[in-house]
Design a protein around this motif. Structure first.
Motif, short mmCIF file in Angstrom:
data_model
loop_
_atom_site.label_atom_id
_atom_site.label_comp_id
_atom_site.label_asym_id
_atom_site.label_seq_id
_atom_site.Cartn_x
_atom_site.Cartn_y
_atom_site.Cartn_z
N GLU A 33 9.74 -24.74 -13.68
CA GLU A 33 10.25 -24.82 -15.06
C GLU A 33 11.75 -25.10 -15.12
O GLU A 33 12.49 -24.56 -15.94
N VAL A 34 12.19 -25.95 -14.22
CA VAL A 34 13.58 -26.42 -14.23
C VAL A 34 13.65 -27.50 -15.31
O VAL A 34 12.82 -28.40 -15.32
N PRO A 35 14.64 -27.42 -16.23
CA PRO A 35 14.57 -28.29 -17.41
C PRO A 35 15.14 -29.70 -17.21
O PRO A 35 15.75 -30.23 -18.12
N TRP A 36 15.00 -30.30 -16.07
CA TRP A 36 15.38 -31.71 -15.93
C TRP A 36 14.49 -32.38 -14.88
O TRP A 36 13.82 -31.70 -14.11
N ARG A 37 14.47 -33.70 -14.93
CA ARG A 37 13.71 -34.51 -13.96
C ARG A 37 14.63 -35.59 -13.44
O ARG A 37 15.61 -35.94 -14.10
N TRP A 38 14.31 -36.18 -12.31
CA TRP A 38 15.09 -37.29 -11.76
C TRP A 38 14.31 -38.59 -11.93
O TRP A 38 13.13 -38.67 -11.53
N SER A 39 14.97 -39.60 -12.49
CA SER A 39 14.34 -40.92 -12.58
C SER A 39 14.51 -41.61 -11.22
O SER A 39 15.31 -41.18 -10.38
N GLU A 40 13.76 -42.71 -11.06
CA GLU A 40 13.88 -43.49 -9.82
C GLU A 40 15.33 -43.95 -9.64
O GLU A 40 15.87 -43.92 -8.54
N THR A 41 15.95 -44.36 -10.75
CA THR A 41 17.33 -44.86 -10.69
C THR A 41 18.31 -43.74 -10.33
O THR A 41 19.17 -43.89 -9.47
N ARG A 42 18.14 -42.59 -10.99
CA ARG A 42 19.05 -41.47 -10.71
C ARG A 42 18.90 -41.03 -9.25
O ARG A 42 19.88 -40.73 -8.57
N TYR A 43 17.67 -41.01 -8.74
CA TYR A 43 17.48 -40.59 -7.35
C TYR A 43 18.18 -41.56 -6.40
O TYR A 43 18.77 -41.15 -5.40
N ARG A 62 26.57 -31.76 -12.58
CA ARG A 62 26.66 -32.44 -13.88
C ARG A 62 25.50 -32.10 -14.81
O ARG A 62 25.41 -32.61 -15.92
N GLN A 63 24.58 -31.24 -14.35
CA GLN A 63 23.46 -30.83 -15.20
C GLN A 63 23.92 -29.72 -16.13
O GLN A 63 24.25 -28.62 -15.65
N LEU A 64 23.93 -29.98 -17.43
CA LEU A 64 24.45 -28.98 -18.37
C LEU A 64 23.58 -27.71 -18.37
O LEU A 64 24.06 -26.63 -18.67
N ARG A 65 22.28 -27.88 -18.02
CA ARG A 65 21.40 -26.71 -18.08
C ARG A 65 21.25 -25.99 -16.74
O ARG A 65 20.45 -25.08 -16.59
N ALA A 66 22.06 -26.39 -15.75
CA ALA A 66 22.03 -25.71 -14.45
C ALA A 66 22.76 -24.37 -14.59
O ALA A 66 23.67 -24.25 -15.42
N PRO A 67 22.38 -23.35 -13.79
CA PRO A 67 23.08 -22.07 -13.89
C PRO A 67 24.58 -22.25 -13.60
O PRO A 67 24.93 -22.93 -12.65
#
Ligand code: XBP
Length: 233
Positions: A33-43, A62-67
């Protein structure tokens, strides 16, 4: 005289980054339940950072929702990475990741010619075993005279540590080995150890600038002959 072929794993033996690690990372995000995913481009951008756990920590900056707390971030990265590796093993054991064209043929040619082979990777021993066990069978380890993974060489590519370790295990001089790599960081690592490199372009490094390779080509398959050094095609 050439005495050993040193194989990179991810992207070189199989398209493991796009079809294995990325898929497994996103499944791990979902399961935890981590609130982000990685796109092919981002990866593809994140592949500039070697190591799955290091990649997660870099992205969390840079993930705003990271702890916000560094200790909680490290613990979360650890948890995601552990589950990602379990999911990766499940993907490769399910047979979803074939070897790239020409790889199995070159394995066989080396065996016939008595040419030793080594694995030189910054991924874990468990991930290598999952991939090669699925593709080559349970006795896969007997085909390689050296297997150097993240556990043996914690300073990841582009550091030369993994290549130096492989040369040491095989008791070879750098000019007696040839590396096969797909990524600029791998080329830098091999060159820093004094080992010549052939580049087989993978999905994520199809157009990346590569310097110092002996030859650069689309794959080891017979249909796609490599270009001469420096042409980078
Ligand atoms: C590729 C890597 C690895 C994989 C993920 O290594 O940088 O980090 O992307 O594996 P190589 P881990 O090209 O040297 O095979 O999650 O185990 O780090």
């Amino acid at each position: 005289m050439l005495k050993a072929i040193l194989w990179d794993v991810d992207g070189t033996l199989a398209e493991t980054e796009r079809d294995g690690h990325l898929v497994a990372f996103n499944r791990a995000f979902e399961a935890l339940e981590v609130p982000w995913r990685w796109s092919e481009t981002r990866y593809g951008e994140l592949l500039a950072v070697a190591g799955g756990r290091e990649r997660l920590l870099h992205d969390m900056e840079r993930q705003l929702r990271a702890p916000p707390d560094p200790e909680r971030r490290a613990a979360l990265a650890e948890q995601i990475h552990r589950l990602k590796n379990e999911l990766y093993a499940a993907i490769v054991s399910g047979g979803a990741l074939p070897l790239r064209p020409g790889v199995a043929e070159l394995f066989d040619d080396c065996a016939r010619a008595g040419m030793r082979m080594g694995i030189v990777t910054t991924t874990s021993a468990a991930n290598v075993a999952a991939l090669l066990g699925a593709r080559l069978g349970t006795d896969w380890r007997s085909k390689f005279a050296a297997v150097v993974c993240a556990e043996h060489a914690p300073r990841k590519k582009p550091d030369s540590q993994a290549y130096l370790r492989a040369l040491d295990t095989l008791s070879l001089r750098p000019d007696e080995a040839l590396a096969i790599e797909d990524a600029p960081a791998g080329v830098t690592a091999a060159r820093a150890a004094g080992v010549a490199v052939v580049v087989v372009r993978s999905f994520y490094f199809a157009t990346a600038e590569v310097e110092g390779a002996l030859a650069v080509g689309p794959s080891l398959g017979r249909a796609g002959l490599g270009s001469a050094a420096g042409r980078n095609a």
